[in-house]
Design a protein around this motif. Structure first.
Motif, PDB file in Angstrom:
ATOM      1  N   SER A  49      29.537  45.697 -41.535  1.00 30.90           N
ATOM      2  CA  SER A  49      28.384  44.812 -41.522  1.00 30.90           C
ATOM      3  C   SER A  49      28.704  43.839 -42.906  1.00 30.90           C
ATOM      4  N   GLU A  50      28.031  42.704 -42.914  1.00 27.54           N
ATOM      5  CA  GLU A  50      28.427  41.697 -43.974  1.00 27.54           C
ATOM      6  C   GLU A  50      26.797  40.957 -44.381  1.00 27.54           C
ATOM      7  N   MET A  51      26.719  40.336 -45.570  1.00 24.08           N
ATOM      8  CA  MET A  51      25.794  39.343 -45.674  1.00 24.08           C
ATOM      9  C   MET A  51      25.402  38.517 -44.790  1.00 24.08           C
ATOM     10  N   ILE A  52      24.376  38.399 -44.204  1.00 23.68           N
ATOM     11  CA  ILE A  52      24.165  37.072 -43.382  1.00 23.68           C
ATOM     12  C   ILE A  52      23.042  36.318 -43.799  1.00 23.68           C
ATOM     13  N   ASP A  53      23.042  35.094 -43.628  1.00 25.85           N
ATOM     14  CA  ASP A  53      21.976  34.194 -44.230  1.00 25.85           C
ATOM     15  C   ASP A  53      20.448  34.857 -43.964  1.00 25.85           C
ATOM     16  N   GLY A  54      19.556  34.753 -44.815  1.00 29.38           N
ATOM     17  CA  GLY A  54      18.243  35.492 -44.632  1.00 29.38           C
ATOM     18  C   GLY A  54      17.579  34.853 -43.430  1.00 29.38           C
ATOM     19  N   THR A  55      17.724  33.714 -42.677  1.00 23.10           N
ATOM     20  CA  THR A  55      17.321  33.366 -41.570  1.00 23.10           C
ATOM     21  C   THR A  55      17.371  34.377 -40.548  1.00 23.10           C
ATOM     22  N   ILE A  56      18.499  35.251 -40.448  1.00 23.06           N
ATOM     23  CA  ILE A  56      18.901  35.950 -39.466  1.00 23.06           C
ATOM     24  C   ILE A  56      18.395  37.632 -39.821  1.00 23.06           C
ATOM     25  N   ASN A  57      18.688  38.035 -41.251  1.00 25.74           N
ATOM     26  CA  ASN A  57      18.203  39.252 -41.436  1.00 25.74           C
ATOM     27  C   ASN A  57      17.576  39.122 -42.559  1.00 25.74           C
ATOM     28  N   GLU A  58      16.084  39.228 -42.407  1.00 26.83           N
ATOM     29  CA  GLU A  58      15.265  39.021 -43.744  1.00 26.83           C
ATOM     30  C   GLU A  58      14.648  40.491 -43.901  1.00 26.83           C
ATOM     31  N   GLY A  59      14.580  40.562 -45.330  1.00 26.90           N
ATOM     32  CA  GLY A  59      13.833  41.630 -46.016  1.00 26.90           C
ATOM     33  C   GLY A  59      12.633  41.138 -46.604  1.00 26.90           C
TER      34      GLY A  59
ATOM     35  N   PRO B  68       8.446  49.732 -35.665  1.00 28.80           N
ATOM     36  CA  PRO B  68       9.008  50.325 -34.395  1.00 28.80           C
ATOM     37  C   PRO B  68       9.574  49.166 -33.632  1.00 28.80           C
ATOM     38  N   TRP B  69       9.816  47.936 -34.131  1.00 28.10           N
ATOM     39  CA  TRP B  69      10.059  46.810 -33.333  1.00 28.10           C
ATOM     40  C   TRP B  69      11.474  46.441 -33.424  1.00 28.10           C
ATOM     41  N   HIS B  70      12.333  47.187 -33.867  1.00 26.89           N
ATOM     42  CA  HIS B  70      13.777  46.881 -34.409  1.00 26.89           C
ATOM     43  C   HIS B  70      14.741  46.757 -33.217  1.00 26.89           C
ATOM     44  N   ARG B  71      14.286  46.968 -31.915  1.00 24.75           N
ATOM     45  CA  ARG B  71      15.155  46.611 -31.043  1.00 24.75           C
ATOM     46  C   ARG B  71      14.909  45.107 -30.534  1.00 24.75           C
ATOM     47  N   PHE B  72      14.039  44.511 -31.197  1.00 19.21           N
ATOM     48  CA  PHE B  72      13.841  42.881 -30.674  1.00 19.21           C
ATOM     49  C   PHE B  72      14.362  42.356 -31.706  1.00 19.21           C
ATOM     50  N   CYS B  73      15.028  41.049 -31.407  1.00 18.15           N
ATOM     51  CA  CYS B  73      15.035  39.838 -32.311  1.00 18.15           C
ATOM     52  C   CYS B  73      13.884  38.932 -32.128  1.00 18.15           C
ATOM     53  N   ARG B  74      13.478  38.552 -33.586  1.00 18.34           N
ATOM     54  CA  ARG B  74      12.492  37.592 -33.450  1.00 18.34           C
ATOM     55  C   ARG B  74      12.937  35.910 -33.469  1.00 18.34           C
ATOM     56  N   ILE B  75      12.794  35.212 -32.692  1.00 22.11           N
ATOM     57  CA  ILE B  75      13.168  34.032 -32.599  1.00 22.11           C
ATOM     58  C   ILE B  75      11.843  32.829 -32.674  1.00 22.11           C
ATOM     59  N   SER B  76      11.698  32.195 -34.049  1.00 27.46           N
ATOM     60  CA  SER B  76      10.621  31.491 -34.151  1.00 27.46           C
ATOM     61  C   SER B  76      10.938  29.918 -33.868  1.00 27.46           C
TER      62      SER B  76
ATOM     63  N   ARG C 159      14.342  29.522 -36.137  1.00 29.74           N
ATOM     64  CA  ARG C 159      14.455  30.736 -37.113  1.00 29.74           C
ATOM     65  C   ARG C 159      14.621  31.931 -36.325  1.00 29.74           C
ATOM     66  N   THR C 160      15.768  32.509 -36.863  1.00 31.64           N
ATOM     67  CA  THR C 160      15.830  33.863 -36.299  1.00 31.64           C
ATOM     68  C   THR C 160      16.050  35.044 -36.932  1.00 31.64           C
ATOM     69  N   ARG C 161      15.472  36.288 -36.955  1.00 29.40           N
ATOM     70  CA  ARG C 161      15.341  37.257 -37.826  1.00 29.40           C
ATOM     71  C   ARG C 161      15.504  38.668 -37.211  1.00 29.40           C
ATOM     72  N   THR C 162      15.730  39.651 -37.621  1.00 27.45           N
ATOM     73  CA  THR C 162      15.448  41.197 -37.243  1.00 27.45           C
ATOM     74  C   THR C 162      13.966  41.395 -37.433  1.00 27.45           C
ATOM     75  N   MET C 163      13.804  42.628 -36.907  1.00 22.81           N
ATOM     76  CA  MET C 163      12.254  43.058 -37.079  1.00 22.81           C
ATOM     77  C   MET C 163      12.470  44.649 -37.599  1.00 22.81           C
ATOM     78  N   GLU C 164      11.406  45.055 -38.297  1.00 26.57           N
ATOM     79  CA  GLU C 164      11.509  46.331 -38.758  1.00 26.57           C
ATOM     80  C   GLU C 164      10.781  47.587 -37.571  1.00 26.57           C
TER      81      GLU C 164
END
Length: 558
Positions: free
Chosen positions: A351-361, A429-437, A422-427
């Motif tokens: 893994s590597e650091m990816i822009d916050g628009t795809i991996n947001e905490g 129980p919905w972590h199997r989904f990608c959230r595209i806004s 914008r695209t990002r992961t989800m926490e």
């Protein structure tokens, strides 16, 4: 040197106006001395011209090259002369069409967009004379474009005295007018028109009052509803049926509900589901007298919960919410990572650091923060290279949507339309989904589906960067982009992922003093907690249904 003669000043200003309106620079030697100074703007070296040659060049560029349809009027009654020096201060009015040249973004530097603006101004000029010619001119202009400005006109129909009175805003005494039907004298046209509107001639030279018919009292009132639904199919009919059933429960006829008058901020079938949409309908005041409007959400939710519809709030308004009132919309596509050819569960990858628009905490203060992909619950299902392409595709769509996606929108001013993806992961129980806004201003039907489809195709390496941009910029020959599937995604339809998050109705919310949508933070009205909780429950219900549909289709095993 002594003062300048009034006639000399009048002749000089007359010649100045003739040279200007005719755009004849050959008259300038008769007006200015060879070493004259012309100050267009004080203290500006680029607007100060020394010598007749420099003044002529300025006129050829500005007056001849950029202006047209020029009109000029000297307010001669405002002329002021110095008692000791050959100095005069004059005032004139001018109007013309001014050509403006703008660089066109994305085109060659030589490309220009030529537009014309009609200019009106009142100008003061200080003139210093040497004989009968001007040796120094310094001008100051006041544009006539404020909300309280009333342009008097340049024509001779306005006298100098009237012009001076208008400049000073002297009270205008209206002329008395007479009714041709009854010969009654009125102090103004306004009162005459009021008289004509409220009377009618009786045929004997007398105007008699018109018998006013009493206005019928409105028997219905507009109800504005904020609601969500897990599936848009049949949602309009279900809402009307629930309202009719509610009316019958209280011994009211079905006509208490205007079944054909349901209006929407966003047409329901433009997305598969909605967290928040806004609808308006007319209900009889008798029914609303029996059933208070604030109780409608709880009463209707009991009748609608079995079909996946939830009403967040309802209120009485004086105007319906229609499509033209929305400023832009926010959509989300909850897409299984498996559709994006993600990893099988349990497969580890660097893994590597990816822009916050795809991996947001989320930090403790609630703001976005960057988070390594390996620290997200979605990591076991996400391919890092595919995630990079997804993020880069969102950026490409955003960049080309700034000016070139005007054909996607129901607006004329395409340069004002922006698209944000914008695209990002989800926490869990919905972590199997990608959230595209996707946020954009008044998109046409099917446009969001098309954008999401192109983005998913690019993420799956079915499209190159150039193909993604060129496909996004294709102008559809039909008014609606109704295609819901893509040859790039043969195993699924984009429509099943599209959810309307909310329409932005900031101005409408301000007029009705109620918050209908969850994310319009610039509205001063705060949303009640019960409405916030209802919106959050709707989003969870939509995600749960997406997960169930995904499991049924077997898409987690693609």
């Amino acid at each position: 040197m002594g003062p300048v003669n009034r006639d000399t000043v009048l002749q000089a200003v007359h010649l100045y106006g003739r040279a200007w309106t005719s755009q004849d620079v050959t008259l300038l030697p008769s007006l200015f001395t060879t070493d004259a100074i012309y100050v267009e703007r004080a203290f500006d070296k680029n607007a100060t011209f020394r010598g007749l040659d420099a003044i002529t060049q300025y006129w050829e560029y500005q007056i001849v090259g950029k202006q047209s349809n020029i009109r000029f009027r000297h307010a001669s009654s405002e002329l002021v002369r110095d008692a000791d020096e050959p100095i005069a201060v004059v005032k004139w009015l001018a109007e013309f069409d001014n050509r403006r040249v703008h660089r066109v973004a994305g085109k060659a530097e030589s490309s220009t967009d030529k537009t014309y603006k009609h200019v009106r101004f009142c100008q003061m000029a200080k003139l210093l004379f040497e004989g009968d010619k001007i040796c120094y001119l310094e001008e100051y202009a006041q544009a006539m474009d404020g909300p309280g400005v009333r342009w008097p006109g340049i024509g001779e129909e306005v006298s100098d005295e009237d012009l001076a009175a208008r400049i000073r805003q002297n009270p205008v005494v209206p002329k008395r007018v007479k009714c041709d039907l009854c010969s009654v004298d009125f102090p103004s046209k306004t009162q005459l028109f009021r008289h004509l509107k409220s009377t009618q001639p009786d045929g004997e030279g007398v105007c008699v009052p018109i018998q006013q018919q009493p206005e019928e009292e409105e028997t219905c009132a507009w109800i504005c509803m904020s609601l969500g639904y897990t599936c848009s199919e049949g949602v309009e009919g279900e809402i009307v049926r629930a309202l009719v059933a509610l009316a019958k429960d209280h011994s009211q006829p079905a006509s208490s509900v205007d079944a054909n008058g349901l209006t929407w901020a966003v047409t329901p079938n433009w997305s598969y589901s909605a967290v928040v949409n806004v609808a308006s309908i007319k209900l009889s005041k008798i029914l609303l007298g029996i059933v208070p409007v604030e109780t409608l959400p709880s009463l209707l939710n009991d009748k609608l919960k079995h079909v996946g519809i939830s009403m967040h709030t309802a209120l009485i308004v004086d105007r319906p919410c229609v499509q033209e009132r929305r400023e832009f919309e926010k959509y989300e596509a909850f897409t299984p990572w498996s559709v994006l050819q993600g990893k099988e569960e349990g497969v580890e990858e660097e893994s590597e650091m990816i822009d916050g628009t795809i991996n947001e905490g989320w930090s403790k203060n609630g703001k976005h923060c960057r988070k390594p992909l390996s620290e997200t619950a979605a990591f076991p299902y996400v391919d890092v290279e595919m995630a990079k392409r997804l993020r880069n595709g969102a950026r490409l769509l955003k960049d080309c949507g700034r000016t070139d996606l005007g054909h996607f929108a129901d607006v004329n001013n395409s340069h004002e339309m922006k698209i944000r993806v914008r695209t990002r992961t989800m926490e869990e129980p919905w972590h199997r989904f990608c959230r595209i806004s996707v946020s954009m201003r008044q998109p046409r039907r099917g446009v969001v589906d098309r954008i999401v489809g192109l983005l998913l195709g690019y993420a799956r390496s079915s499209l190159s960067e150039d193909e993604l941009v060129s496909s996004a910029l294709e102008v559809s020959s039909s008014q609606d982009c109704v295609e819901t599937s893509s040859p790039l995604l043969p195993d699924c339809s984009c429509t099943q992922f599209i959810c309307l998050l909310e329409p932005a109705l900031t101005k409408y919310e301000g007029k009705i003093a109620t918050k209908l949508c969850g994310d319009s933070d610039n509205n001063a009205t705060k949303m009640p907690e019960v409405v916030k909780n209802s919106i959050e429950r709707m989003e969870v219900a939509i995600l749960a249904q997406r997960w169930q549909e995904t499991m049924c289709r077997g898409q987690t095993h693609l």
